[in-house]
Write a protein that holds these residues in place. Sequence first.
Motif, PDB file in Angstrom:
ATOM      1  N   PHE A   1      -0.139   7.380   7.137  1.00  0.00           N
ATOM      2  CA  PHE A   1      -0.119   8.015   5.818  1.00  0.00           C
ATOM      3  C   PHE A   1       0.368   9.456   5.918  1.00  0.00           C
ATOM      4  O   PHE A   1       0.134  10.139   6.917  1.00  0.00           O
ATOM      5  CB  PHE A   1      -1.525   8.021   5.205  1.00  0.00           C
ATOM      6  CG  PHE A   1      -2.099   6.658   4.979  1.00  0.00           C
ATOM      7  CD1 PHE A   1      -2.011   6.052   3.738  1.00  0.00           C
ATOM      8  CD2 PHE A   1      -2.722   5.966   6.012  1.00  0.00           C
ATOM      9  CE1 PHE A   1      -2.537   4.785   3.518  1.00  0.00           C
ATOM     10  CE2 PHE A   1      -3.247   4.704   5.811  1.00  0.00           C
ATOM     11  CZ  PHE A   1      -3.154   4.114   4.566  1.00  0.00           C
TER      12      PHE A   1
ATOM     13  N   ASP B   1      -2.168  10.844   1.063  1.00  0.00           N
ATOM     14  CA  ASP B   1      -2.702   9.527   0.717  1.00  0.00           C
ATOM     15  C   ASP B   1      -1.603   8.491   0.489  1.00  0.00           C
ATOM     16  O   ASP B   1      -1.880   7.388   0.013  1.00  0.00           O
ATOM     17  CB  ASP B   1      -3.571   9.634  -0.541  1.00  0.00           C
ATOM     18  CG  ASP B   1      -4.834  10.434  -0.295  1.00  0.00           C
ATOM     19  OD1 ASP B   1      -5.390  10.334   0.819  1.00  0.00           O
ATOM     20  OD2 ASP B   1      -5.260  11.177  -1.199  1.00  0.00           O
ATOM     21  N   ARG B   2      -0.382   8.838   0.849  1.00  0.00           N
ATOM     22  CA  ARG B   2       0.758   7.941   0.627  1.00  0.00           C
ATOM     23  C   ARG B   2       1.095   7.190   1.908  1.00  0.00           C
ATOM     24  O   ARG B   2       1.350   7.810   2.938  1.00  0.00           O
ATOM     25  CB  ARG B   2       1.966   8.754   0.172  1.00  0.00           C
ATOM     26  CG  ARG B   2       3.266   7.975   0.122  1.00  0.00           C
ATOM     27  CD  ARG B   2       4.419   8.920  -0.162  1.00  0.00           C
ATOM     28  NE  ARG B   2       5.702   8.260  -0.006  1.00  0.00           N
ATOM     29  CZ  ARG B   2       6.873   8.881  -0.090  1.00  0.00           C
ATOM     30  NH1 ARG B   2       6.922  10.184  -0.320  1.00  0.00           N
ATOM     31  NH2 ARG B   2       7.993   8.221   0.074  1.00  0.00           N
ATOM     32  N   PRO B   3       1.116   5.850   1.890  1.00  0.00           N
ATOM     33  CA  PRO B   3       1.524   5.106   3.088  1.00  0.00           C
ATOM     34  C   PRO B   3       2.964   5.435   3.470  1.00  0.00           C
ATOM     35  O   PRO B   3       3.815   5.627   2.596  1.00  0.00           O
ATOM     36  CB  PRO B   3       1.390   3.637   2.661  1.00  0.00           C
ATOM     37  CG  PRO B   3       0.482   3.654   1.476  1.00  0.00           C
ATOM     38  CD  PRO B   3       0.735   4.953   0.780  1.00  0.00           C
TER      39      PRO B   3
END
Length: 256
Positions: free
Chosen positions: A135, A138-140
Amino acid sequence: MNADWRNRYELAITAAQQAGRLALGYFDANVTVEWKQDLSPVTLADREAEALLRTRLLGAFPKDGFLGEESGDTPGDSGFRWIIDPIDSTRNFVRDIPLWATLFGLAYQEEPIAGVAVLPALGQTFRALRGEGAFRDDRPIHVSKIAALSEAVMFYSSLSWFLKAGRQDVFIDLAKRVQRQRGFGDFYGFLLVAQGSGELMMEHGVHIWDIAAMKPIVEEAGGRLTDWDGQPNIHRPDVLASNGLLHDEVLRLLRA
């Protein structure tokens, strides 16, 4: 997920962010620079950030091992080992270039299982725990799907390292084969590969504290990270990270 892994991973994120904020207070502030025996720079920010991390981590998990770039190795008997670089790319830090990071690697039985890279000047946190993906905040993130070397972007740190290793010819050969080359260097090239902004990161002259955090992040993003012989080794000075699709081809060129 193993609770022992999870608890340490969550502490690593918060502790790295705290240490990064401490270091940021010294950034762009004419901090005094000292030079170590290997001619690498160190500042009060490096030392204070690492001291904070040592206190927080060993305070919470006193039986864990701890290896810090500035303070050395403290053995443990829990099977866990923290591998810390309080400011990776101190040369950038002291020249007021915002590409520097606080790096956390966590190993269990000598296998890297988690990595955290906090970029305080950019306000970003890259992180990964084995089996849970990688990540940015909070973004993959995921590596690219480019499978042709002619379409690839290659990152590196400095040509001087390849000159010292006597591998400048293979570096130039690779530079001719890829679409673009960018010398962002240090930790940042690995993170760019992990988030799909490029396909290759080649480095020589690294230490375990430079790579321990990068390996889980790159691999959980779907990529590969090995030494130049293709072994999953973070103890050697040579390292190749890729999106996985180009890894074997580049290894063949390195061996040629």
